[in-house]
Design a protein around this motif. Structure first.
Motif, short mmCIF file in Angstrom:
data_model
loop_
_atom_site.label_atom_id
_atom_site.label_comp_id
_atom_site.label_asym_id
_atom_site.label_seq_id
_atom_site.Cartn_x
_atom_site.Cartn_y
_atom_site.Cartn_z
N LEU A 199 63.65 -1.09 3.47
CA LEU A 199 62.28 -0.59 3.98
C LEU A 199 62.27 -0.14 5.25
N LEU A 200 62.94 -0.60 6.19
CA LEU A 200 62.91 0.02 7.58
C LEU A 200 63.97 1.25 7.66
N GLN A 201 64.80 1.50 6.59
CA GLN A 201 65.80 2.51 6.56
C GLN A 201 66.62 2.44 7.90
N SER A 202 66.98 1.25 8.25
CA SER A 202 67.91 1.15 9.57
C SER A 202 68.30 -0.25 9.67
N SER A 203 69.56 -0.44 9.46
CA SER A 203 70.26 -2.05 9.83
C SER A 203 69.87 -2.14 11.10
#
Length: 557
Positions: A199-203
């Motif tokens: 969802l955040l497109q970022s680990s």
């Protein structure tokens, strides 16, 4: 629900927004600063996989996003810049590089010696200095440093906001119950971690949120481990989405990233489940942000070490998952246009510096094709031979197609986050494409004159043919040096273009006078004379456009 609860909810949302926005503008600033260097990093990539891993880690540490790095890798593979064997090393390195963000987030918990590094201590000062640089600095480099500082400061203030909003609820039973459930169910923990990251497109962002919860003492060790493993899987979503609609090779690069992280999650998840079953007290104990950073780093380093010898196996697995399909590539009229279409991959937009460089390389490619067409057209004129004429006309269509594709691509690149220097380069590339296309038109005009001469049985006198060969040689050299100037940023080549352009202008004026004298003396037919004048006019215009091309390079330097 009290007004205090609503206020804390707003505080957490605002903190999350500042954290994500801060990370975004910091990464953007980093790319502007180091983007041009990253292109030379990738240029160093050979079949040395150790170097590929190191560069993947370095690039990800710079741009603060393993997702962005992997998307770029997918784009480079699709564009033919990297092969799959090189890409797998960069992907492994990207997973190591992404741990840097976790360490930045956990700095405030590194002990009393690092007390001054707490966000609440220095973040406002960093934002203040960054804002001053952004508003008052005149050089673009200092303004970019200001952007990076503001991003870093907002990141830490966002963390403080989130932490402060959660703090009143650390003793709430719902948190304890939630992490107890996640800690007892490895699969569920991984799914939650993967979903939040997707969802955040970022680990990096999702690990930062987990660390914020850990700072408040509400995250259990087993839950944190499983969620972190899931976050690594979730980081693959960006690249998977990016590869959709791409070439088979691009899809394989994304599958390699997913395979690598899934294997890691399965291995560490199994080990963790067995270990936590034997040590339930340790599993249920709280974990802090530093410990999450340590695990995140150890996990990625260990999996890279374990799977490094099996990199070729990952490549083979990707080939098994993504099957060969007939006519997968789009049908394009000619090979040169197809190559350009392949290289202008929009996934490269993840790194504006790479996008600008790719555009410049394709402009050079267009220039080389046009140069070869001018050579054909001149040969057709000098030999009064129609054999090459059709090839010239066909290649002119290719040049027109390339102009359209490059112009559309440059418009998109111009809307990216670019430095002033990069914007100037893009602007000059627009003009360069136009000049090259006009040279292509002049080559077509020359071919038409050759065709006319064949159809009407016209011939030049020996003197006229020698004169045409002399001016043609100077024209071709001016164009060749112009292409070299763009390709290598060579100032000596720019000076050569200027010298040959002056020579062409002088010859054109002299040839006109000599030709008129021959016509007056009856040494040349009037019909051939008109063609001769038209040819030298077209040749002189080719030289003018070559001079323009060199001028753009000089302007940038």
């Amino acid at each position: 629900m009290s007004i205090s609860d609503i206020s804390n909810g707003f505080g957490f949302l605002g903190g999350l927004g500042m954290f994500l926005y801060g990370m975004n503008i910091m990464a953007d600033g980093m790319q502007k600063t180091a983007g041009s260097k990253m292109s030379s990093f990738l240029g160093m990539l050979t079949n040395n996989r150790f170097l590929a891993v190191a560069l993947g880690a370095l690039i990800t540490a710079i741009i603060q996003s393993s997702g962005a790095t992997t998307v770029m890798v997918v784009g480079f593979v699709s564009a033919g810049v990297l092969n799959l064997s090189q890409a797998v090393g960069v992907i492994m390195g990207a997973n190591i590089g992404t741990t840097i963000t976790a360490w930045i987030v956990s700095m405030s918990q590194l002990g009393d010696a690092f007390a001054v590094m707490k966000p609440s201590f220095y973040a406002p000062a960093i934002i203040g200095i960054g804002a001053l640089l952004l508003v008052f600095a005149k050089s673009q480099k200092k303004k970019t440093v200001g952007e990076i500082m503001i991003g870093l400061g907002l990141l830490f203030i966002g963390l403080d906001f989130m932490s402060g909003s959660i703090n009143p609820y650390t003793d709430a039973p719902i948190f304890a119950k939630a992490f107890e459930v996640l800690g007892g169910n490895p699969l569920l923990g991984m799914i939650i971690g993967a979903l939040v990251t997707a969802l955040l497109q970022s680990s990096s962002a999702s690990v930062g949120i987990l660390q914020t919860l850990a700072m408040n003492g509400i995250v259990t060790t087993n839950a944190a481990i499983y969620i972190t493993l899931g976050q690594n899987i979730g980081s693959c979503v960006t690249a998977m989405l990016s590869s959709m609609g791409g070439s088979r090779t691009a899809k394989r690069a994304a599958v390699m990233h997913l395979t690598f992280n899934v294997i890691g999650a399965v291995v560490f998840g199994t080990i963790g489940f067995i270990f936590f079953s034997l040590r339930p007290a340790f599993a249920a104990s709280n974990i802090n942000a530093v410990q999450i950073s340590i695990f995140h780093t150890v996990f990625n380093l260990t999996m890279t070490t374990l799977l490094f010898p099996f990199a070729d196996v990952l490549v083979k697995i990707s080939g098994m998952v993504v099957k060969e399909k007939a006519e997968e590539e789009p049908v394009v009229e000619d090979a040169e246009t197809a190559a350009t279409l392949k290289h202008l991959d929009e996934r490269i937009f993840e790194s504006p510096a790479f996008a600008v460089e790719t555009a410049a390389l394709e402009v050079v490619h267009m220039g080389q094709i046009t140069y070869e067409n001018v050579v054909r057209a001149i040969d057709a004129v000098l030999t009064v031979n129609s054999d090459e004429v059709e090839t010239v006309f066909k290649t002119e269509q290719t040049i027109n197609n390339m102009e359209k594709m490059l112009t559309e691509y440059l418009i998109k690149v111009d809307n990216l986050s670019l430095t002033e220097k990069q914007k100037k380069v893009v602007n000059n590339l627009f003009y360069s494409v136009s000049d090259i296309e006009r040279i292509g038109d002049h080559a077509e005009n020359l071919a038409e004159q050759a065709q006319y001469m064949v159809e009407h049985g016209l011939q030049f006198s020996t003197t006229g043919a020698d004169d045409l060969k002399s001016i043609s040689d100077s024209v071709l050299k001016s164009f060749q040096y112009a292409i070299d100037a763009r390709q290598n940023g060579n100032m000596e080549a720019v000076r050569k273009v200027s010298q040959y352009e002056d020579d062409v202008d002088s010859q054109e004026e002299e040839l006109r006078e000599k030709h008129i004298e021959r016509l007056s003396a009856g040494e040349c037919k009037a019909s051939a004379g008109v063609v001769f004048l038209d040819i030298i006019s077209n040749l002189e215009r080719v030289s003018d456009h070559a001079y323009n091309l060199a001028g753009y390079v000089k302007d940038e330097m």
